[in-house]
Motif scaffolding. Structure first.
Motif, PDB file in Angstrom:
ATOM      1  N   LYS A  62       0.810  -1.235  -0.133  1.00  0.00           N
ATOM      2  CA  LYS A  62      -0.165   0.072   0.055  1.00  0.00           C
ATOM      3  C   LYS A  62       0.924   1.156   0.029  1.00  0.00           C
ATOM      4  O   LYS A  62       1.893   1.451   0.611  1.00  0.00           O
ATOM      5  N   ASN A  63       0.602   2.198  -0.794  1.00  0.00           N
ATOM      6  CA  ASN A  63       1.058   3.441  -0.868  1.00  0.00           C
ATOM      7  C   ASN A  63      -0.030   4.645  -0.713  1.00  0.00           C
ATOM      8  O   ASN A  63      -1.026   4.515  -1.165  1.00  0.00           O
ATOM      9  N   CYS A  64       0.611   5.657   0.174  1.00  0.00           N
ATOM     10  CA  CYS A  64      -0.290   6.877   0.128  1.00  0.00           C
ATOM     11  C   CYS A  64       0.361   8.219  -0.626  1.00  0.00           C
ATOM     12  O   CYS A  64       1.406   8.377  -0.344  1.00  0.00           O
ATOM     13  N   LEU A  65      -0.473   8.658  -1.289  1.00  0.00           N
ATOM     14  CA  LEU A  65      -0.306   9.735  -2.391  1.00  0.00           C
ATOM     15  C   LEU A  65      -0.574  11.158  -1.631  1.00  0.00           C
ATOM     16  O   LEU A  65      -1.908  11.028  -1.508  1.00  0.00           O
ATOM     17  N   ILE A  66      -0.069  11.970  -1.164  1.00  0.00           N
ATOM     18  CA  ILE A  66      -0.212  13.168  -0.614  1.00  0.00           C
ATOM     19  C   ILE A  66      -0.185  14.442  -1.464  1.00  0.00           C
ATOM     20  O   ILE A  66       1.198  14.632  -1.665  1.00  0.00           O
ATOM     21  N   THR A  67      -0.911  15.033  -2.098  1.00  0.00           N
ATOM     22  CA  THR A  67      -0.923  16.250  -2.763  1.00  0.00           C
ATOM     23  C   THR A  67      -1.308  17.530  -1.750  1.00  0.00           C
ATOM     24  O   THR A  67      -2.591  17.449  -1.695  1.00  0.00           O
ATOM     25  N   PRO A  68      -0.534  18.434  -1.101  1.00  0.00           N
ATOM     26  CA  PRO A  68      -0.888  19.466  -0.343  1.00  0.00           C
ATOM     27  C   PRO A  68      -1.244  20.775  -0.930  1.00  0.00           C
ATOM     28  O   PRO A  68      -0.695  20.991  -2.241  1.00  0.00           O
ATOM     29  N   ARG A  69      -2.248  21.524  -0.671  1.00  0.00           N
ATOM     30  CA  ARG A  69      -2.450  22.809  -0.995  1.00  0.00           C
ATOM     31  C   ARG A  69      -2.711  23.658   0.118  1.00  0.00           C
ATOM     32  O   ARG A  69      -3.621  23.677   0.805  1.00  0.00           O
ATOM     33  N   VAL A  70      -1.522  24.748   0.208  1.00  0.00           N
ATOM     34  CA  VAL A  70      -1.704  25.606   1.462  1.00  0.00           C
ATOM     35  C   VAL A  70      -2.850  26.745   1.123  1.00  0.00           C
ATOM     36  O   VAL A  70      -2.896  27.149  -0.027  1.00  0.00           O
ATOM     37  N   LEU A  71      -3.565  26.591   2.108  1.00  0.00           N
ATOM     38  CA  LEU A  71      -4.923  27.769   1.990  1.00  0.00           C
ATOM     39  C   LEU A  71      -4.460  29.076   2.659  1.00  0.00           C
ATOM     40  O   LEU A  71      -4.662  29.997   2.217  1.00  0.00           O
ATOM     41  N   ASP A  72      -3.676  28.876   3.822  1.00  0.00           N
ATOM     42  CA  ASP A  72      -3.144  30.004   4.654  1.00  0.00           C
ATOM     43  C   ASP A  72      -2.240  29.550   5.570  1.00  0.00           C
ATOM     44  O   ASP A  72      -1.845  28.519   5.397  1.00  0.00           O
ATOM     45  N   ARG A  73      -1.817  30.589   6.397  1.00  0.00           N
ATOM     46  CA  ARG A  73      -0.526  30.041   6.986  1.00  0.00           C
ATOM     47  C   ARG A  73      -1.074  28.754   8.221  1.00  0.00           C
ATOM     48  O   ARG A  73      -0.021  28.569   8.815  1.00  0.00           O
ATOM     49  N   LYS A  74      -2.236  28.928   8.345  1.00  0.00           N
ATOM     50  CA  LYS A  74      -2.671  28.007   9.452  1.00  0.00           C
ATOM     51  C   LYS A  74      -3.315  26.572   8.994  1.00  0.00           C
ATOM     52  O   LYS A  74      -3.634  25.870  10.061  1.00  0.00           O
TER      53      LYS A  74
END
Length: 124
Positions: A62-74
């Motif tokens: 099993k692999n987990c692919l994570i793609t982040p998108r920064v919304l704001d500093r928090k």
């Protein structure tokens, strides 16, 4: 030993785990197994780069692919896909989840048949 005594012992043991779940030191919490559930995985701190996919090997094919998108500093939006491969290397199952998390704060998410715990860290 009666059922009442066994229940009291199990309750006392469970109460001793509470400080681990509230620990600010994620390295210590990851090193100490809190659950015997084979579907619960603590992958610790994961350094992510905005809009770039990161692949984490969970084990058992099993692999987990994570793609982040920064919304704001928090907060950061994480698109997580759990892929399971069979012995032939073909994708067997695919589950996708989108969550909003706080960088530097551990959180738990159920995706597919796994309960993943991780702490996102955004690369500067």
């Amino acid at each position: 030993m009666g059922i009442t005594q066994c229940t009291a012992i199990l309750a006392a043991i469970s109460m001793s785990w509470l400080p681990l779940s509230c620990s600010k030191n994620t390295q210590k919490a990851a090193a100490t197994p809190v659950s015997a559930d084979p579907n619960a995985k603590n992958i610790g701190e994961v350094t992510l780069t905005n809009h770039y996919e990161t692949c984490i090997d969970i084990g058992d094919g099993k692999n987990c692919l994570i793609t982040p998108r920064v919304l704001d500093r928090k907060s950061v939006q994480l698109t997580m896909s759990l892929q399971s491969t069979n012995a032939d290397g073909m994708t067997d199952a695919l589950s996708v989840m989108r969550v909003v998390a706080q960088p530097g704060k551990p959180f738990e998410v159920a995706i597919g048949d796994l309960d993943l715990t991780l702490t996102p860290k955004i690369a500067e």
